[in-house]
Write an enzyme that holds these catalytic residues in place. Structure first.
Site, PDB file in Angstrom:
ATOM      1  N   ASP A 130      24.480 -56.713 -42.194  1.00 15.34           N
ATOM      2  CA  ASP A 130      24.328 -55.377 -41.905  1.00 15.34           C
ATOM      3  C   ASP A 130      23.374 -55.584 -40.781  1.00 15.34           C
ATOM      4  OD1 ASP A 130      25.378 -54.377 -44.175  1.00 15.34           O
ATOM      5  OD2 ASP A 130      23.671 -53.974 -45.313  1.00 15.34           O
ATOM      6  N   GLN A 159      26.178 -50.935 -33.541  1.00 14.67           N
ATOM      7  CA  GLN A 159      25.737 -49.499 -33.786  1.00 14.67           C
ATOM      8  C   GLN A 159      26.110 -48.617 -32.555  1.00 14.67           C
ATOM      9  OE1 GLN A 159      21.876 -50.911 -34.405  1.00 14.67           O
ATOM     10  NE2 GLN A 159      21.622 -50.350 -36.574  1.00 14.67           N
ATOM     11  N   ARG A 180      31.900 -54.299 -38.037  1.00 15.96           N
ATOM     12  CA  ARG A 180      31.711 -53.188 -38.619  1.00 15.96           C
ATOM     13  C   ARG A 180      31.222 -52.216 -37.516  1.00 15.96           C
ATOM     14  NH1 ARG A 180      27.584 -52.514 -42.971  1.00 15.96           N
ATOM     15  NH2 ARG A 180      29.006 -53.371 -44.534  1.00 15.96           N
ATOM     16  N   LYS A 183      27.644 -45.692 -36.424  1.00 20.42           N
ATOM     17  CA  LYS A 183      26.669 -44.836 -35.496  1.00 20.42           C
ATOM     18  C   LYS A 183      25.482 -45.554 -35.469  1.00 20.42           C
ATOM     19  CE  LYS A 183      29.598 -40.855 -35.543  1.00 20.42           C
ATOM     20  NZ  LYS A 183      29.685 -39.359 -35.918  1.00 20.42           N
ATOM     21  N   ALA A 185      21.577 -45.912 -37.937  1.00 25.43           N
ATOM     22  CA  ALA A 185      20.798 -45.303 -39.134  1.00 25.43           C
ATOM     23  C   ALA A 185      19.303 -45.201 -38.806  1.00 25.43           C
ATOM     24  CB  ALA A 185      21.304 -45.429 -40.620  1.00 25.43           C
ATOM     25  N   THR A 222      32.610 -44.774 -41.041  1.00 23.77           N
ATOM     26  CA  THR A 222      32.011 -43.580 -40.838  1.00 23.77           C
ATOM     27  C   THR A 222      32.704 -42.341 -41.802  1.00 23.77           C
ATOM     28  OG1 THR A 222      31.807 -41.642 -39.032  1.00 23.77           O
ATOM     29  CG2 THR A 222      34.040 -43.256 -38.996  1.00 23.77           C
ATOM     30  N   HIS A 223      31.696 -41.298 -41.927  1.00 21.45           N
ATOM     31  CA  HIS A 223      32.400 -40.260 -42.676  1.00 21.45           C
ATOM     32  C   HIS A 223      32.950 -39.016 -41.807  1.00 21.45           C
ATOM     33  CE1 HIS A 223      29.014 -42.422 -44.653  1.00 21.45           C
ATOM     34  NE2 HIS A 223      29.909 -42.584 -45.507  1.00 21.45           N
ATOM     35  N   ARG A 284      17.555 -42.879 -45.565  1.00 17.76           N
ATOM     36  CA  ARG A 284      18.321 -42.952 -44.393  1.00 17.76           C
ATOM     37  C   ARG A 284      19.540 -42.068 -44.724  1.00 17.76           C
ATOM     38  NH1 ARG A 284      16.807 -48.692 -44.340  1.00 17.76           N
ATOM     39  NH2 ARG A 284      18.596 -49.102 -45.407  1.00 17.76           N
ATOM     40  N   ARG A 285      19.784 -42.056 -45.953  1.00 18.24           N
ATOM     41  CA  ARG A 285      20.961 -41.055 -46.284  1.00 18.24           C
ATOM     42  C   ARG A 285      20.428 -39.531 -46.137  1.00 18.24           C
ATOM     43  NH1 ARG A 285      22.576 -45.525 -46.021  1.00 18.24           N
ATOM     44  NH2 ARG A 285      22.519 -44.796 -44.097  1.00 18.24           N
TER      45      ARG A 285
HETATM   46  P1  FDA Z   1      27.837 -38.389 -38.996  1.00 13.80           P
HETATM   47  O1  FDA Z   1      26.198 -38.566 -39.130  1.00 13.80           O
HETATM   48  O2  FDA Z   1      28.116 -37.782 -37.661  1.00 13.80           O
HETATM   49  O3  FDA Z   1      28.204 -37.235 -40.104  1.00 13.80           O
HETATM   50  C1  FDA Z   1      29.760 -36.825 -40.082  1.00 13.80           C
HETATM   51  C2  FDA Z   1      29.880 -36.297 -41.340  1.00 13.80           C
HETATM   52  O4  FDA Z   1      29.963 -37.048 -42.328  1.00 13.80           O
HETATM   53  C3  FDA Z   1      29.025 -35.160 -41.651  1.00 13.80           C
HETATM   54  O5  FDA Z   1      29.102 -33.782 -41.164  1.00 13.80           O
HETATM   55  C4  FDA Z   1      28.826 -34.951 -43.183  1.00 13.80           C
HETATM   56  O6  FDA Z   1      30.069 -34.360 -43.724  1.00 13.80           O
HETATM   57  C5  FDA Z   1      29.251 -36.504 -43.532  1.00 13.80           C
HETATM   58  N1  FDA Z   1      27.950 -37.328 -43.896  1.00 13.80           N
HETATM   59  C6  FDA Z   1      27.317 -38.162 -43.008  1.00 13.80           C
HETATM   60  N2  FDA Z   1      26.184 -38.808 -43.825  1.00 13.80           N
HETATM   61  C7  FDA Z   1      26.108 -38.209 -44.890  1.00 13.80           C
HETATM   62  C8  FDA Z   1      25.380 -38.540 -45.863  1.00 13.80           C
HETATM   63  N3  FDA Z   1      24.192 -39.152 -45.765  1.00 13.80           N
HETATM   64  N4  FDA Z   1      25.365 -37.586 -46.897  1.00 13.80           N
HETATM   65  C9  FDA Z   1      26.550 -36.735 -47.103  1.00 13.80           C
HETATM   66  N5  FDA Z   1      27.257 -36.569 -46.134  1.00 13.80           N
HETATM   67  C10 FDA Z   1      27.402 -37.302 -45.046  1.00 13.80           C
HETATM   68  N6  FDA Z   1      23.994 -48.024 -40.117  1.00 13.80           N
HETATM   69  C11 FDA Z   1      23.115 -49.092 -39.629  1.00 13.80           C
HETATM   70  O7  FDA Z   1      22.366 -48.831 -38.632  1.00 13.80           O
HETATM   71  N7  FDA Z   1      23.354 -50.348 -39.880  1.00 13.80           N
HETATM   72  C12 FDA Z   1      24.345 -50.607 -41.052  1.00 13.80           C
HETATM   73  O8  FDA Z   1      24.632 -51.988 -41.352  1.00 13.80           O
HETATM   74  C13 FDA Z   1      24.951 -49.590 -41.532  1.00 13.80           C
HETATM   75  N8  FDA Z   1      26.195 -50.119 -42.440  1.00 13.80           N
HETATM   76  C14 FDA Z   1      27.008 -49.004 -42.911  1.00 13.80           C
HETATM   77  C15 FDA Z   1      27.965 -49.231 -43.600  1.00 13.80           C
HETATM   78  C16 FDA Z   1      28.847 -48.330 -43.996  1.00 13.80           C
HETATM   79  C17 FDA Z   1      30.100 -48.649 -44.703  1.00 13.80           C
HETATM   80  C18 FDA Z   1      28.709 -46.915 -43.326  1.00 13.80           C
HETATM   81  C19 FDA Z   1      29.763 -45.975 -43.790  1.00 13.80           C
HETATM   82  C20 FDA Z   1      27.611 -46.380 -42.771  1.00 13.80           C
HETATM   83  C21 FDA Z   1      26.696 -47.609 -42.280  1.00 13.80           C
HETATM   84  N9  FDA Z   1      25.472 -47.260 -41.746  1.00 13.80           N
HETATM   85  C22 FDA Z   1      24.822 -48.435 -41.111  1.00 13.80           C
HETATM   86  C23 FDA Z   1      25.144 -45.803 -41.525  1.00 13.80           C
HETATM   87  C24 FDA Z   1      25.581 -45.303 -40.372  1.00 13.80           C
HETATM   88  O9  FDA Z   1      24.914 -45.871 -39.177  1.00 13.80           O
HETATM   89  C25 FDA Z   1      25.410 -43.824 -40.203  1.00 13.80           C
HETATM   90  O10 FDA Z   1      24.101 -43.446 -40.361  1.00 13.80           O
HETATM   91  C26 FDA Z   1      26.133 -42.964 -41.447  1.00 13.80           C
HETATM   92  O11 FDA Z   1      27.168 -43.493 -41.653  1.00 13.80           O
HETATM   93  C27 FDA Z   1      26.310 -41.624 -40.893  1.00 13.80           C
HETATM   94  O12 FDA Z   1      27.064 -41.297 -39.677  1.00 13.80           O
HETATM   95  P2  FDA Z   1      28.734 -41.043 -39.780  1.00 13.80           P
HETATM   96  O13 FDA Z   1      29.435 -42.116 -38.894  1.00 13.80           O
HETATM   97  O14 FDA Z   1      29.049 -40.884 -41.209  1.00 13.80           O
HETATM   98  O15 FDA Z   1      28.650 -39.784 -38.945  1.00 13.80           O
END
Ligand code: FDA
Length: 303
Positions: A130, A159, A180, A183, A185, A222-223, A284-285
């Protein structure tokens, strides 16, 4: 801005204690964390596997300052690998270098990671390192590059909020190290990271195309439906088979999208965190989506 404020507030001792000491808040944390024991995590993995999802298990913990604790975190991961192998689960592991001693001594950390990788290699199980806050980026990528010379089974996380990431991806593609893409966190200053979400998203799209075109089995983590659509469209337009990459999402987040991707025939891995050290992960979540913060706090208040 809001994300930074939430991360700051969540890390204040009073809020941390309010959440971790409150059993209703702890129960609501279960939406994002699979449990506190390995047995609970294995049960969650089994159930996800049955529904067509692969898993990456994360034994929660970070920033340990005691060498004994770092060694015991490595032992825990070795036990997880044994359990995955024994139960024939479709799972790999995600590790954090600061849980394995990076804050104490680089050599200790490397030794712990090598012990994990030796066992993982014997089972052909992949180990994802990670990515943590920017203070660790260079050291993490240097260690992954060094380990990659001895182990096929190790990969990195990049990231898209960091300015340096395009260059890092270039190097990782050159060595065919698995990446992986996330974005990011953590709370980072504008000197090193894009302060505006639109730029983080734009960079994410750019990097995902590079990885899909030239990377070694990249993970698009990503979500964000827009990023997922961008990946799907780019892969389809360039004849990149669905077997050449995977999507990844976090346990308990956007289960609707998770199901959709598997139904559409894509590989999807769910990141499953478990353990007693769940609070930093939960913050972070909560910072990514304030609704999660209100979910945890309002459940706690009901007590
Ligand atoms: P974004 O934040 O733009 O959200 C897009 C949409 O996704 C939102 O509108 C919502 O619908 C949904 N969503 C996103 N986060 C949510 C949440 N917490 N609860 C509910 N809905 C949510 N980071 C890092 O710095 N180091 C790492 O090693 C990792 N590892 C990692 C593994 C995996 C499998 C994932 C999916 C993510 C990570 N991350 C991470 C976290 C990542 O950096 C980031 O903070 C989150 O994925 C949120 O960004 P999104 O890309 O989901 O999009």
């Amino acid at each position: 801005m809001l994300r930074g404020t939430l991360l700051y507030l969540a890390n204040r001792g009073s809020i941390r204690h309010f959440v971790t000491d409150n059993h209703l808040a702890r129960r609501s944390a279960r939406r994002f964390v699979a449990g506190e024991t390995l047995e609970e995590a294995l049960q969650a993995t089994r159930s996800l596997n049955q529904r067509g999802f692969s898993v990456s298990l994360d034994h929660l913990g970070e920033n340990v300052s005691d060498a004994g604790e770092a060694c015991s975190a490595a032992n825990d991961y070795i036990a997880i690998l044994d359990a995955i192998k024994q139960a024939s689960l479709d799972a790999n592991i995600s590790i954090k270098l600061t849980a394995l001693g990076l804050d104490i001594e680089a050599a200790l950390c490397e030794e712990n990671v090598r012990r994990i990788l030796d066992r993982a290699k014997s089972y052909h199980i992949f180990v994802r390192v990670d990515m943590e806050g920017a203070a660790y980026t260079a050291r993490t990528l240097e260690l992954v590059a060094k380990l990659r010379q001895d182990y096929e089974e190790v990969g990195a996380v990049i990231q898209s909020y960091l300015y340096r990431s395009a260059k890092d991806i270039e190097n990782l593609i050159a060595s065919q190290t698995r990446v992986r893409l996330v974005k990011g966190a953590y709370k980072e200053p504008p000197e090193i990271a894009y302060p505006h979400k639109a730029d983080v998203d734009r960079n994410y799209e750019h990097l995902l195309r590079l990885l899909l075109a030239h990377g070694n089995y990249p993970a698009i983590a990503t979500h964000d439906p827009r990023m997922i659509q961008a990946a799907r469209a780019f892969a389809a337009a360039n004849d990149i088979a669905k077997t050449r990459f995977e999507f990844q999402m976090l346990y308990g987040i956007r289960r609707d999208l998770q199901k959709q991707l598997v139904n559409d025939g894509y590989n999807l891995r769910i990141y499953v965190p478990y353990g007693t050290q769940w609070y930093p992960y939960l913050t972070r979540r909560m910072a990514e989506r304030p609704a999660n913060l209100f979910f945890v706090i309002s459940n706690a208040m009901r007590g």
